[in-house]
Design a protein around this motif. Sequence first.
Motif, PDB file in Angstrom:
ATOM      1  N   ILE A  15     -13.396  25.853 102.336  1.00 35.13           N
ATOM      2  CA  ILE A  15     -12.755  27.167 102.252  1.00 35.13           C
ATOM      3  C   ILE A  15     -13.293  27.918 101.039  1.00 35.13           C
ATOM      4  O   ILE A  15     -13.328  27.392  99.931  1.00 35.13           O
ATOM      5  CB  ILE A  15     -11.228  27.005 102.135  1.00 35.13           C
ATOM      6  CG1 ILE A  15     -10.687  26.358 103.394  1.00 35.13           C
ATOM      7  CG2 ILE A  15     -10.562  28.350 101.885  1.00 35.13           C
ATOM      8  CD1 ILE A  15      -9.218  26.009 103.305  1.00 35.13           C
ATOM      9  N   ASP A  16     -13.714  29.151 101.263  1.00 35.58           N
ATOM     10  CA  ASP A  16     -14.155  30.008 100.171  1.00 35.58           C
ATOM     11  C   ASP A  16     -12.910  30.714  99.631  1.00 35.58           C
ATOM     12  O   ASP A  16     -12.303  31.547 100.308  1.00 35.58           O
ATOM     13  CB  ASP A  16     -15.172  31.026 100.675  1.00 35.58           C
ATOM     14  CG  ASP A  16     -15.725  31.899  99.575  1.00 35.58           C
ATOM     15  OD1 ASP A  16     -15.434  31.627  98.385  1.00 35.58           O
ATOM     16  OD2 ASP A  16     -16.453  32.860  99.891  1.00 35.58           O
ATOM     17  N   HIS A  17     -12.514  30.361  98.441  1.00 38.11           N
ATOM     18  CA  HIS A  17     -11.264  30.868  97.874  1.00 38.11           C
ATOM     19  C   HIS A  17     -11.308  32.370  97.623  1.00 38.11           C
ATOM     20  O   HIS A  17     -10.276  33.041  97.744  1.00 38.11           O
ATOM     21  CB  HIS A  17     -10.928  30.114  96.584  1.00 38.11           C
ATOM     22  CG  HIS A  17     -10.690  28.657  96.819  1.00 38.11           C
ATOM     23  ND1 HIS A  17      -9.563  28.188  97.442  1.00 38.11           N
ATOM     24  CD2 HIS A  17     -11.448  27.575  96.543  1.00 38.11           C
ATOM     25  CE1 HIS A  17      -9.622  26.876  97.535  1.00 38.11           C
ATOM     26  NE2 HIS A  17     -10.755  26.469  96.989  1.00 38.11           N
ATOM     27  N   GLU A  18     -12.470  32.908  97.326  1.00 33.23           N
ATOM     28  CA  GLU A  18     -12.558  34.354  97.100  1.00 33.23           C
ATOM     29  C   GLU A  18     -12.325  35.115  98.404  1.00 33.23           C
ATOM     30  O   GLU A  18     -11.631  36.132  98.421  1.00 33.23           O
ATOM     31  CB  GLU A  18     -13.907  34.712  96.505  1.00 33.23           C
ATOM     32  CG  GLU A  18     -14.080  34.236  95.077  1.00 33.23           C
ATOM     33  CD  GLU A  18     -15.429  34.617  94.494  1.00 33.23           C
ATOM     34  OE1 GLU A  18     -16.167  35.393  95.122  1.00 33.23           O
ATOM     35  OE2 GLU A  18     -15.735  34.134  93.396  1.00 33.23           O
ATOM     36  N   GLN A  19     -12.908  34.629  99.498  1.00 38.83           N
ATOM     37  CA  GLN A  19     -12.705  35.291 100.780  1.00 38.83           C
ATOM     38  C   GLN A  19     -11.249  35.159 101.237  1.00 38.83           C
ATOM     39  O   GLN A  19     -10.678  36.091 101.786  1.00 38.83           O
ATOM     40  CB  GLN A  19     -13.633  34.718 101.843  1.00 38.83           C
ATOM     41  CG  GLN A  19     -15.063  35.165 101.692  1.00 38.83           C
ATOM     42  CD  GLN A  19     -15.948  34.659 102.819  1.00 38.83           C
ATOM     43  OE1 GLN A  19     -15.553  33.796 103.584  1.00 38.83           O
ATOM     44  NE2 GLN A  19     -17.153  35.193 102.902  1.00 38.83           N
ATOM     45  N   LEU A  20     -10.657  33.995 101.003  1.00 42.17           N
ATOM     46  CA  LEU A  20      -9.259  33.792 101.362  1.00 42.17           C
ATOM     47  C   LEU A  20      -8.360  34.737 100.571  1.00 42.17           C
ATOM     48  O   LEU A  20      -7.434  35.342 101.126  1.00 42.17           O
ATOM     49  CB  LEU A  20      -8.863  32.337 101.109  1.00 42.17           C
ATOM     50  CG  LEU A  20      -7.477  31.927 101.562  1.00 42.17           C
ATOM     51  CD1 LEU A  20      -7.321  32.110 103.073  1.00 42.17           C
ATOM     52  CD2 LEU A  20      -7.211  30.477 101.176  1.00 42.17           C
ATOM     53  N   ALA A  21      -8.631  34.904  99.296  1.00 46.25           N
ATOM     54  CA  ALA A  21      -7.853  35.821  98.468  1.00 46.25           C
ATOM     55  C   ALA A  21      -8.012  37.256  98.973  1.00 46.25           C
ATOM     56  O   ALA A  21      -7.031  38.023  99.028  1.00 46.25           O
ATOM     57  CB  ALA A  21      -8.289  35.716  97.011  1.00 46.25           C
ATOM     58  N   VAL A  23      -8.659  38.194 102.067  1.00 48.22           N
ATOM     59  CA  VAL A  23      -7.925  38.303 103.326  1.00 48.22           C
ATOM     60  C   VAL A  23      -6.442  38.511 103.053  1.00 48.22           C
ATOM     61  O   VAL A  23      -5.804  39.396 103.637  1.00 48.22           O
ATOM     62  CB  VAL A  23      -8.158  37.057 104.206  1.00 48.22           C
ATOM     63  CG1 VAL A  23      -7.184  37.010 105.368  1.00 48.22           C
ATOM     64  CG2 VAL A  23      -9.587  37.034 104.716  1.00 48.22           C
ATOM     65  N   TYR A  24      -5.866  37.708 102.157  1.00 46.16           N
ATOM     66  CA  TYR A  24      -4.451  37.848 101.826  1.00 46.16           C
ATOM     67  C   TYR A  24      -4.159  39.215 101.208  1.00 46.16           C
ATOM     68  O   TYR A  24      -3.145  39.844 101.505  1.00 46.16           O
ATOM     69  CB  TYR A  24      -3.978  36.743 100.884  1.00 46.16           C
ATOM     70  CG  TYR A  24      -3.791  35.408 101.565  1.00 46.16           C
ATOM     71  CD1 TYR A  24      -3.201  35.309 102.822  1.00 46.16           C
ATOM     72  CD2 TYR A  24      -4.179  34.235 100.946  1.00 46.16           C
ATOM     73  CE1 TYR A  24      -3.016  34.089 103.444  1.00 46.16           C
ATOM     74  CE2 TYR A  24      -4.000  33.006 101.562  1.00 46.16           C
ATOM     75  CZ  TYR A  24      -3.416  32.951 102.806  1.00 46.16           C
ATOM     76  OH  TYR A  24      -3.231  31.733 103.404  1.00 46.16           O
ATOM     77  N   GLN A  27      -4.231  41.843 103.963  1.00 47.13           N
ATOM     78  CA  GLN A  27      -3.037  41.737 104.800  1.00 47.13           C
ATOM     79  C   GLN A  27      -1.825  42.335 104.090  1.00 47.13           C
ATOM     80  O   GLN A  27      -1.043  43.070 104.699  1.00 47.13           O
ATOM     81  CB  GLN A  27      -2.751  40.286 105.159  1.00 47.13           C
ATOM     82  CG  GLN A  27      -3.692  39.723 106.198  1.00 47.13           C
ATOM     83  CD  GLN A  27      -3.394  38.274 106.513  1.00 47.13           C
ATOM     84  OE1 GLN A  27      -2.772  37.568 105.728  1.00 47.13           O
ATOM     85  NE2 GLN A  27      -3.859  37.816 107.660  1.00 47.13           N
TER      86      GLN A  27
END
Length: 53
Positions: A15-21, A23-24, A27
């Motif tokens: 999981i790429d944490h920057e991309q996940l952040a 996305v959140y 949203q």
Amino acid sequence: MARKIKVRGVPKDPIDHEQLALVYWLQAKRVQRERREREAKARGQQKGGRDER
């Protein structure tokens, strides 16, 4: 007689944490915009109800 089914796992990328952040964050931004639009619409309906009397 029961047969066993072999299931192969699907390799997943870490999981790429920057991309996940991101996305959140996007949203949350969308949810906030939609909430403000609903509130503005509700305020407009309330004001419209008073003016029509």
